[in-house]
Every structure is written in structure tokens, then in C-alpha cells.
Design an enzyme around this catalytic site. Structure first.
Site, short mmCIF file in Angstrom:
data_model
loop_
_atom_site.label_atom_id
_atom_site.label_comp_id
_atom_site.label_asym_id
_atom_site.label_seq_id
_atom_site.Cartn_x
_atom_site.Cartn_y
_atom_site.Cartn_z
N ASP A 154 7.58 9.24 1.63
CA ASP A 154 7.52 9.48 3.06
C ASP A 154 6.62 10.69 3.31
OD1 ASP A 154 9.66 10.74 1.67
OD2 ASP A 154 10.35 11.61 3.55
N SER A 155 5.95 10.73 4.45
CA SER A 155 4.97 11.77 4.77
C SER A 155 3.84 11.83 3.74
CB SER A 155 5.63 13.15 4.88
OG SER A 155 6.55 13.19 5.93
N SER A 156 3.47 10.68 3.20
CA SER A 156 2.47 10.64 2.13
C SER A 156 1.08 10.30 2.64
CB SER A 156 2.88 9.61 1.08
OG SER A 156 3.03 8.33 1.67
N GLY A 157 0.95 9.95 3.93
CA GLY A 157 -0.34 9.52 4.44
C GLY A 157 -0.69 8.10 4.08
N LEU A 158 0.34 7.29 3.77
CA LEU A 158 0.13 5.89 3.37
C LEU A 158 0.55 4.93 4.49
CD1 LEU A 158 1.55 6.17 -0.24
CD2 LEU A 158 -0.86 5.97 0.39
N SER A 159 0.60 5.44 5.72
CA SER A 159 0.97 4.63 6.89
C SER A 159 2.43 4.20 6.84
CB SER A 159 0.08 3.39 7.03
OG SER A 159 0.41 2.39 6.07
N SER A 161 4.70 5.20 8.72
CA SER A 161 5.18 5.00 10.09
C SER A 161 4.87 3.59 10.58
CB SER A 161 4.54 6.04 11.03
OG SER A 161 3.13 5.93 11.03
N ALA A 162 3.66 3.11 10.31
CA ALA A 162 3.31 1.74 10.73
C ALA A 162 4.15 0.72 9.97
CB ALA A 162 1.82 1.48 10.49
N ASP A 205 -3.80 0.63 10.27
CA ASP A 205 -2.60 0.60 9.43
C ASP A 205 -1.83 -0.71 9.58
OD1 ASP A 205 -3.34 3.15 8.78
OD2 ASP A 205 -1.82 4.14 10.00
#
Length: 436
Positions: A154-159, A161-162, A205
Site C-alpha cells: 500500500d502507498s507503493s505508487g502501483l495504483s 487506489s484504482a 490506472d
């Protein structure tokens, strides 16, 4: 919907999710459905989707799992593997954008804190309902659900959230017997992020998550919404193509993108650059997006842009070219050329788009020097999260070990905050989001 046919999710992971929902609902675990919503990487096409540019993406074999059952009424009850508490609401409640909720409770700080605490990790579920309602869908079935993501990502910049938004959309739609196309769900997830949460991003994303197919590179024109899946040729002219793995190297930096004003500011600068050039070209009636600027107009009038706007426009036009070259390199199996373009894209993101914090820039440089790496860049907006690299499959373990050691030396404090087993992950390509 497609299926992974890969190592993720494992049967054990699926069973665990089903058992959690079974306990919550008091039903048989075999009745529980599971949404598999993968994370994505963007090798080429970074930061141009919101300007209608052409982007590339692929999913990986990590992501979000959402076990769910129709609740039998309008109630939504959710628990999370990452966050405490329980989220409850009803599908017949009219959802308002998040900022509107805050305004409504601004005169009652106690109630406002209560809403914020309860909603914080449930925003995407509420946002999914908002998106469906905003297009005239009246849902009658809520869900009982348990959601979790791949550990430490989580919070890894791998989308992520999408991936969460897509997961909730598929669960609500499945529970209400709704037939919704991937293209329509791309729009629904855009509504979650743009309208409900107020994040000014594009559709890269959710497009990758909903359209990808294992072994293919997904290419989308974000202006026309046309997309294609590009397979690698099985053989190059004289030899078998090289096999690859995907490295994910975590920086230890975390934070929600909606809390970082830098991202939305970059989007506004791109639009202002488009406006200046369109005005200089006598095309004042055209929407100020860089995809609406002809390249000859850009070349003729780019001297009118101030330094910052000139950099943003340069990134857009050079990145679009890299995407086109990259698609050809990918299709032909030329991973060396494809990797160089990824690295050049990362460099432009740093120099022209001016995003990426110092730890991520350092981590990117480490990956560039790792054994067998074809190319690397940071993932997402570059203000948090991780860097990605395409690496020769035969050297993936050696490269991962090298990156762990070098980053530990450069950023010992940040590295100490990362689970050692997850500091550098070796991943495979994934498939599209689907329901099991």
C-alpha cells in the site's frame, strides 16, 4: 473476465478471504465471491494520461482481493486486512463527494471527526456507490465484504487506489446483477477519483487494471479512449527473445496522493502550457489540453512558454514519442531498447515533469546499475512508493540483492521501515481485474 493462471492469488489466499467473509455473514465459505484487482506498472506514458496522451501499462501478479456476498438488503458492511474498524453504510443513501461531506460537518467538529475516522479507509467503497448513482443506477443490494492488499505494497505508487475502486465497483455490480463493460467501469473509477475524492488524474490506472491481458502490453489513447493489447513476437529474427521479470523496489516513503499539492499543480501547469500555445496558434476555442496542441504549433510557439511550462510541455511531447517507439520495441521483443526508453522516460519525469523525491531518485539510480536491468523508473507520481525495473529473468535474484544492499547503505532510516522480505519484490506480469 479473464483469469490469472499465475501464482497470484493462491488457493490459500482465496480460502482465507472466503473464510473471513463467511464468519462476518454467517454463511458457507463456498458462497463467497472474490474480486481479483491487480496493481499496475506504467513502463512508458507517465504523467500524460491527464492530457489525453498515449500511455502503456501492464498489471502485475500482486494487488487487491475483495471477498464479498450480497447482504440481502441495502446494508454495506466492510472490514479490512490493513485497517482497523468496520465501515457501514447503505446503498440507498445518496453519496456526496468527500469534500462536500467535510463541509457539511465543518460546524460540528466532533461529528466531523467521527465521519473522518469511519470513512477514511471506506472512501473508495462510498465513491464506487457515488459513481454508480451518478449515472442513474439505483442499487438494491449491499455487500458484506473483506478487503486486503498484497502485504507492504500500500502507498507503493502501483495504483492501489484504482485497484480498490475497481474492486468495489465489480462487487457492487456483481451483487446487483449489473452487466457493465470494462470501458464503462473505467469511467466509473474515474468518477471515484476525480469527482468523489477530488484527485486530478487521468485514466491510465483503471484502464490497465480493467483491460490488461497476461503477456500483453496495454496501449491506450487517452483522448479517444481507443486501446489495443500488444503481444511480443515469439521469436526475434535470429534468436529466442529474452524472458523478463519485474522488480519492485520500495522506498519507504508513504502518503496519500490527494494530500500532495504537487501532483495537481503539475496538471494545472500542463493545461496552462496548452492554453498559451493554443492562443498563440489562434485556436482559443479548443479545450486546453496538450493532446489538442499540434506538434508543429508546439514547435512554432514553445518559446512563448515560461521555463516551468516549457518543461511540462517538453515532457508531454517527448513521452508520447517514447511510447510509440516503445510499442514497436516491445512487439519485436527488443527488451534492451524498451528498457532504455523506460529509463529515458524516468529521466524526463525527474528533469521536465519535476517529480520524484530524493530517496526515489536515488533508488532509481541504484536500479539502473543493478545486474541485468534493461530499464528502470519510479512508479506513480514519484512523491512516494517504489521504483520499477524490467530485468533479465536469469539475473532477477542477483539484481534484487544488489538493490537491497545499496539502498540500505544510502537510506538506512527509510530502509529500516520496510519489511525486509518486501523491500525488493520479483514479480510477473498479471491479467485484468475479474471475479472468482
Amino acid at each position: 473476465m479473464g483469469g490469472f493462471g499465475l501464482s497470484w492469488p493462491t488457493e490459500a489466499e482465496i480460502d482465507e478471504i472466503r473464510n473471513k467473509v463467511s464468519e462476518m455473514a454467517g454463511t458457507n465459505a463456498h458462497e463467497v465471491r472474490v474480486v481479483v484487482s491487480p496493481y499496475r506498472i506504467c513502463p512508458l506514458g507517465a504523467h500524460i494520461d491527464h492530457q489525453g496522451g498515449t500511455v502503456s501499462a501492464m498489471t502485475i501478479d500482486k494487488g487487491i482481493l475483495l471477498g464479498f456476498l450480497p447482504s440481502g438488503d441495502t446494508q454495506v458492511v466492510l472490514q479490512s486486512g490493513q485497517f482497523k474498524g468496520e465501515v457501514r453504510f447503505r446503498v440507498d443513501e445518496i453519496q456526496l463527494p468527500k469534500h462536500t461531506v467535510k463541509e457539511n460537518y465543518s460546524n460540528n467538529p466532533i461529528e466531523s471527526d467521527k465521519v473522518e475516522e469511519e470513512c477514511s479507509w471506506g472512501n473508495y467503497a462510498r465513491g464506487a456507490l457515488y459513481a454508480l448513482q451518478s449515472r442513474g443506477n439505483n442499487l438494491s443490494q449491499g455487500i458484506i465484504g473483506y478487503i486486503c492488499g498484497s502485504k507492504s505494497l500500500d502507498s507503493s505508487g502501483l495504483s492501489s487506489s484504482a485497484a480498490v475502486g475497481v474492486a468495489y465497483l465489480l462487487a457492487f455490480e456483481c451483487s446487483n446483477s449489473m452487466e457493465v463493460s470494462p470501458v464503462d467501469n473505467i469511467e466509473y473509477d474515474r468518477l471515484i477519483e476525480n469527482e468523489y475524492l477530488g484527485l486530478r488524474n487521468g485514466i491510465l490506472d483503471q484502464s490497465a487494471i480493467l483491460l490488461s491481458s497476461y503477456g500483453c502490453l496495454t496501449c491506450m489513447n487517452c483522448k479517444t479512449k481507443e486501446y489495443k493489447l500488444i503481444q511480443q513476437q515469439k521469436f526475434q529474427e535470429n534468436h529466442k527473445r529474452k524472458s523478463y521479470k519485474i522488480l519492485l523496489a520500495l522506498s519507504g516513503l508513504k502518503g496519500a496522493l490527494t494530500n500532495n499539492p504537487g501532483y495537481n499543480h503539475r496538471v494545472a501547469e500542463c493545461q496552462e502550457a496548452a492554453r498559451v500555445i493554443l492562443c498563440a496558434s489562434g485556436k482559443t476555442e479548443v479545450e486546453p489540453l496538450l493532446c489538442n496542441v499540434e506538434e508543429e504549433d508546439y514547435e512554432a510557439h514553445k518559446s512563448k512558454l515560461d521555463a516551468n511550462l516549457a518543461k511540462r510541455a517538453e515532457h508531454y511531447f517527448s513521452e508520447n514519442k517514447r511510447v510509440i517507439e516503445g510499442l514497436e520495441a516491445w512487439e519485436s521483443g527488443d527488451l534492451e531498447k524498451f528498457g532504455k526508453l523506460i529509463s529515458n522516460s524516468g529521466l524526463s519525469s525527474i528533469q521536465n515533469y519535476e517529480c520524484g523525491s530524493e530517496p526515489l531518485i536515488q533508488l532509481n539510480a541504484i536500479l539502473q546499475g543493478a545486474p541485468g536491468v534493461f530499464g528502470a523508473r519510479f512508479s506513480g507520481a514519484g512523491f512516494r512508493g517504489c521504483c520499477i525495473a524490467l530485468v533479465d529473468a536469469n539475473l532477477a535474484e542477483e539484481a534484487a540483492s544488489y538493490v537491497r544492499k545499496q539502498y540500505q547503505n544510502l537510506q538506512p532510516q527509510l530502509a529500516s521501515q520496510i519489511n525486509k522480505n518486501a523491500a525488493v519484490s520479483i514479480c510477473e506480469a498479471g491479467d485484468c481485474a475479474h471475479v472468482i
